[in-house]
Design a protein around this motif. Structure first.
Motif, PDB file in Angstrom:
ATOM      1  N   ASP A   1     -13.693  34.046  17.418  1.00 19.15           N
ATOM      2  CA  ASP A   1     -13.628  33.863  18.865  1.00 19.15           C
ATOM      3  C   ASP A   1     -14.990  34.074  19.505  1.00 19.15           C
ATOM      4  O   ASP A   1     -15.740  34.968  19.105  1.00 19.15           O
ATOM      5  CB  ASP A   1     -12.631  34.840  19.490  1.00 19.15           C
ATOM      6  N   ALA A   2     -15.281  33.259  20.499  1.00 17.70           N
ATOM      7  CA  ALA A   2     -16.568  33.334  21.203  1.00 17.70           C
ATOM      8  C   ALA A   2     -16.510  34.423  22.265  1.00 17.70           C
ATOM      9  O   ALA A   2     -16.517  34.172  23.469  1.00 17.70           O
ATOM     10  CB  ALA A   2     -16.913  31.982  21.814  1.00 17.70           C
ATOM     11  N   ASP A   3     -16.444  35.672  21.804  1.00 17.99           N
ATOM     12  CA  ASP A   3     -16.435  36.853  22.661  1.00 17.99           C
ATOM     13  C   ASP A   3     -17.735  37.603  22.421  1.00 17.99           C
ATOM     14  O   ASP A   3     -17.985  38.047  21.290  1.00 17.99           O
ATOM     15  CB  ASP A   3     -15.274  37.790  22.321  1.00 17.99           C
ATOM     16  N   PHE A   4     -18.564  37.745  23.450  1.00 16.34           N
ATOM     17  CA  PHE A   4     -19.800  38.504  23.278  1.00 16.34           C
ATOM     18  C   PHE A   4     -20.262  39.150  24.569  1.00 16.34           C
ATOM     19  O   PHE A   4     -19.854  38.772  25.671  1.00 16.34           O
ATOM     20  CB  PHE A   4     -20.951  37.659  22.700  1.00 16.34           C
ATOM     21  N   VAL A   5     -21.126  40.156  24.381  1.00 16.54           N
ATOM     22  CA  VAL A   5     -21.656  40.949  25.487  1.00 16.54           C
ATOM     23  C   VAL A   5     -23.175  41.007  25.345  1.00 16.54           C
ATOM     24  O   VAL A   5     -23.682  41.214  24.251  1.00 16.54           O
ATOM     25  CB  VAL A   5     -21.098  42.390  25.465  1.00 16.54           C
ATOM     26  N   LEU A   6     -23.880  40.806  26.471  1.00 22.76           N
ATOM     27  CA  LEU A   6     -25.343  40.880  26.455  1.00 22.76           C
ATOM     28  C   LEU A   6     -25.803  42.101  27.230  1.00 22.76           C
ATOM     29  O   LEU A   6     -25.329  42.364  28.344  1.00 22.76           O
ATOM     30  CB  LEU A   6     -25.957  39.625  27.079  1.00 22.76           C
ATOM     31  N   TYR A   7     -26.749  42.836  26.634  1.00 29.28           N
ATOM     32  CA  TYR A   7     -27.290  44.047  27.235  1.00 29.28           C
ATOM     33  C   TYR A   7     -28.801  43.905  27.396  1.00 29.28           C
ATOM     34  O   TYR A   7     -29.490  43.403  26.506  1.00 29.28           O
ATOM     35  CB  TYR A   7     -27.000  45.265  26.352  1.00 29.28           C
ATOM     36  N   TRP A   8     -29.307  44.411  28.515  1.00 29.67           N
ATOM     37  CA  TRP A   8     -30.754  44.413  28.749  1.00 29.67           C
ATOM     38  C   TRP A   8     -31.449  45.402  27.844  1.00 29.67           C
ATOM     39  O   TRP A   8     -32.589  45.206  27.429  1.00 29.67           O
ATOM     40  CB  TRP A   8     -31.052  44.778  30.206  1.00 29.67           C
ATOM     41  N   GLU A   9     -30.768  46.529  27.553  1.00 26.82           N
ATOM     42  CA  GLU A   9     -31.381  47.621  26.802  1.00 26.82           C
ATOM     43  C   GLU A   9     -30.513  47.937  25.596  1.00 26.82           C
ATOM     44  O   GLU A   9     -29.404  47.410  25.465  1.00 26.82           O
ATOM     45  CB  GLU A   9     -31.509  48.864  27.688  1.00 26.82           C
ATOM     46  N   GLU A  10     -31.006  48.807  24.727  1.00 33.29           N
ATOM     47  CA  GLU A  10     -30.196  49.230  23.584  1.00 33.29           C
ATOM     48  C   GLU A  10     -28.851  49.767  24.092  1.00 33.29           C
ATOM     49  O   GLU A  10     -28.807  50.693  24.908  1.00 33.29           O
ATOM     50  CB  GLU A  10     -30.919  50.315  22.782  1.00 33.29           C
ATOM     51  N   PRO A  11     -27.741  49.211  23.622  1.00 34.21           N
ATOM     52  CA  PRO A  11     -26.440  49.564  24.198  1.00 34.21           C
ATOM     53  C   PRO A  11     -26.037  51.018  24.026  1.00 34.21           C
ATOM     54  O   PRO A  11     -25.257  51.533  24.839  1.00 34.21           O
ATOM     55  CB  PRO A  11     -25.464  48.622  23.475  1.00 34.21           C
ATOM     56  N   LEU A  12     -26.558  51.701  23.002  1.00 32.31           N
ATOM     57  CA  LEU A  12     -26.195  53.098  22.818  1.00 32.31           C
ATOM     58  C   LEU A  12     -27.073  54.047  23.620  1.00 32.31           C
ATOM     59  O   LEU A  12     -26.909  55.257  23.550  1.00 32.31           O
ATOM     60  CB  LEU A  12     -26.266  53.473  21.334  1.00 32.31           C
ATOM     61  N   GLN A  13     -27.979  53.503  24.416  1.00 35.53           N
ATOM     62  CA  GLN A  13     -28.898  54.353  25.161  1.00 35.53           C
ATOM     63  C   GLN A  13     -28.782  54.191  26.673  1.00 35.53           C
ATOM     64  O   GLN A  13     -29.613  54.713  27.415  1.00 35.53           O
ATOM     65  CB  GLN A  13     -30.331  54.078  24.692  1.00 35.53           C
ATOM     66  N   ASN A  14     -27.783  53.458  27.129  1.00 28.78           N
ATOM     67  CA  ASN A  14     -27.560  53.354  28.574  1.00 28.78           C
ATOM     68  C   ASN A  14     -26.110  53.005  28.807  1.00 28.78           C
ATOM     69  O   ASN A  14     -25.398  52.603  27.880  1.00 28.78           O
ATOM     70  CB  ASN A  14     -28.464  52.286  29.194  1.00 28.78           C
ATOM     71  N   HIS A  15     -25.654  53.172  30.042  1.00 28.92           N
ATOM     72  CA  HIS A  15     -24.278  52.800  30.362  1.00 28.92           C
ATOM     73  C   HIS A  15     -24.232  51.918  31.609  1.00 28.92           C
ATOM     74  O   HIS A  15     -23.315  51.982  32.403  1.00 28.92           O
ATOM     75  CB  HIS A  15     -23.391  54.034  30.539  1.00 28.92           C
TER      76      HIS A  15
ATOM     77  N   ALA B   1     -24.270  40.151  30.828  1.00 26.79           N
ATOM     78  CA  ALA B   1     -23.275  39.080  30.862  1.00 26.79           C
ATOM     79  C   ALA B   1     -22.174  39.392  29.861  1.00 26.79           C
ATOM     80  O   ALA B   1     -22.393  40.082  28.861  1.00 26.79           O
ATOM     81  CB  ALA B   1     -23.914  37.726  30.544  1.00 26.79           C
ATOM     82  N   VAL B   2     -20.980  38.869  30.139  1.00 26.80           N
ATOM     83  CA  VAL B   2     -19.838  39.005  29.238  1.00 26.80           C
ATOM     84  C   VAL B   2     -19.197  37.631  29.082  1.00 26.80           C
ATOM     85  O   VAL B   2     -18.919  36.955  30.079  1.00 26.80           O
ATOM     86  CB  VAL B   2     -18.784  40.013  29.782  1.00 26.80           C
TER      87      VAL B   2
END
Length: 389
Positions: free
Chosen positions: A361-375, A380-381
């Motif tokens: 499935d074409a399910d994805f999330v884009l993060y500006w920064e390392e995902p484990l270092q910000n909330h 985009a989703v």
């Protein structure tokens, strides 16, 4: 703001949760499925390609255990549909009939990149009913389902004890909780045997229809697993004992004291869905709770996922839970896998979600920064190939 349609994302840092990552890559999709991905030098041309500008692209997050839509936000009894605590044995109940996808918690989860959830009944009953897996985008639950039933929910320990002690009826001991599960499984096994005998011998009548036994047939013939709510080590072992006695597959949910018995769980081949990782030790069986536990299990080689147990912890805090596990010593890759591909594998959804691979499935999330270092909210989703924020 109108979000333009696209079927191609370029210049993304693809963290595939599969065999290979692509620091400057593309991903192409059509009809809701991934059709191609790889390094930018292999990217096709497309006028309306979405330029990720180096953003980190992860698979959509998977919450392996919660009750989203079963206890609705901001409501009391009217929105409480998670526990049918009038009967301790209710395997015939379908979470699909209780979940409300119009609950605002779904859109919040989607905003933070949670695209797949496993939801269903709570833990008031020794056998509570049927869990399902569904997407977080939609208005009609039937159209959002990935797999239903996904699992039979069982519960051991304090929750079923307290639920029925308050009603001055049984079960009120751990012995009685286990005995009731055993009795219902034995009935279902006998029912299955009678059905099989009747199918082989036309002179034999089928047993009278039994909704509870029918609901347990997929468990006994290995089409679904049991998701067993258990916090304390002794309750975890009781769940394993029942599974071995009746030869069914299982997953331990919560596993709060799992880190204390990690060697034994590894030997049993037991997977654990850990969580919630944020919250107080609000009852005795949580006295050994620690956010370090999931990382310790993972380091021992026990398959783990991280869950929110919404509404205990809101579903949109799934990534935050992985961040806590990472800060408490869980390796970064394992923490991200625990909310993506490892969560999908434990729940039997890995052919459809959890990683960036062709055909999924074409399910994805884009993060500006390392995902484990910000909330912060993601850049985009995408879900089913559609950009939703």
């Amino acid at each position: 703001m109108q979000i333009p349609d696209t079927t191609l994302i370029v210049h993304a840092d693809l963290r595939t949760m599969a065999e290979r990552d692509y620091p400057d890559g593309f991903i192409q999709f059509c009809d809701g499925k991934i059709t191609a991905l790889g390094a930018m030098e292999d990217a096709p041309e497309q006028e309306n390609a979405y330029d990720a500008k180096g953003a980190i692209l992860l698979p959509g997050l998977v919450d392996a255990h919660c009750h989203i839509g079963m206890w609705e936000d901001g409501m009391g009894f009217e929105g409480d549909d998670g526990n049918e605590d009038t009967d301790p044995l209710t395997p015939q109940l379908r979470g699909l009939d209780g979940v409300n996808p119009m609950d605002g918690a779904f859109s919040e989860a989607l905003d933070y990149g949670v695209t797949t959830v496993v939801t269903g009944p709570g833990s008031a009953n020794p056998i509570a009913g049927q869990m399902l897996a569904m997407k977080t985008l939609g208005r009609r639950a039937d159209a959002m389902v990935i797999r239903e039933p996904l699992a039979i929910k069982m519960a051991l320990g304090e929750n079923p004890k307290k639920s029925y002690q308050a009603k001055d009826s049984g079960p009120v001991t751990r012995m009685a909780v286990a005995a009731l599960i055993r009795e219902q499984l034995a009935k279902a096994k006998k029912y299955a045997d009678q059905l099989a005998q009747a199918a082989e011998d036309e002179e034999l009548d089928e047993p009278e229809y039994d909704a509870k036994c029918e609901a347990l047939l997929p468990l006994l013939d290995h089409r679904v697993k049991a998701h067993i709510h258990a916090h304390r080590a002794d309750d975890i072992f009781t769940g394993i004992r029942l599974a071995n006695e009746f030869d069914f597959e299982y997953v331990i949910v919560h596993g709060t004291e799992g880190h204390l018995i990690a060697q034994e769980l590894l030997a049993e081949g037991c997977a654990v869905i850990c969580g919630p990782l944020l919250g107080g030790r609000t009852k005795p069986e949580l006295k050994n709770a620690t956010p370090k536990g999931v990382g310790q299990l993972a380091q021992m080689g026990v398959p783990v996922a991280i869950c929110t147990d919404h509404p205990e912890l809101p579903c949109h805090y799934l990534l935050l839970s992985a961040q806590v596990a990472y800060q408490e010593g869980m390796p970064a890759e394992k923490a991200l896998r625990a909310i993506t591909i490892d969560a999908a594998k434990i729940c039997g959804l890995e052919q459809q979600v959890g990683s960036l691979e062709v055909g999924k499935d074409a399910d994805f999330v884009l993060y500006w920064e390392e995902p484990l270092q910000n909330h912060r909210l993601p850049k985009a989703v995408f879900i089913n190939g559609k950009r939703v924020r």
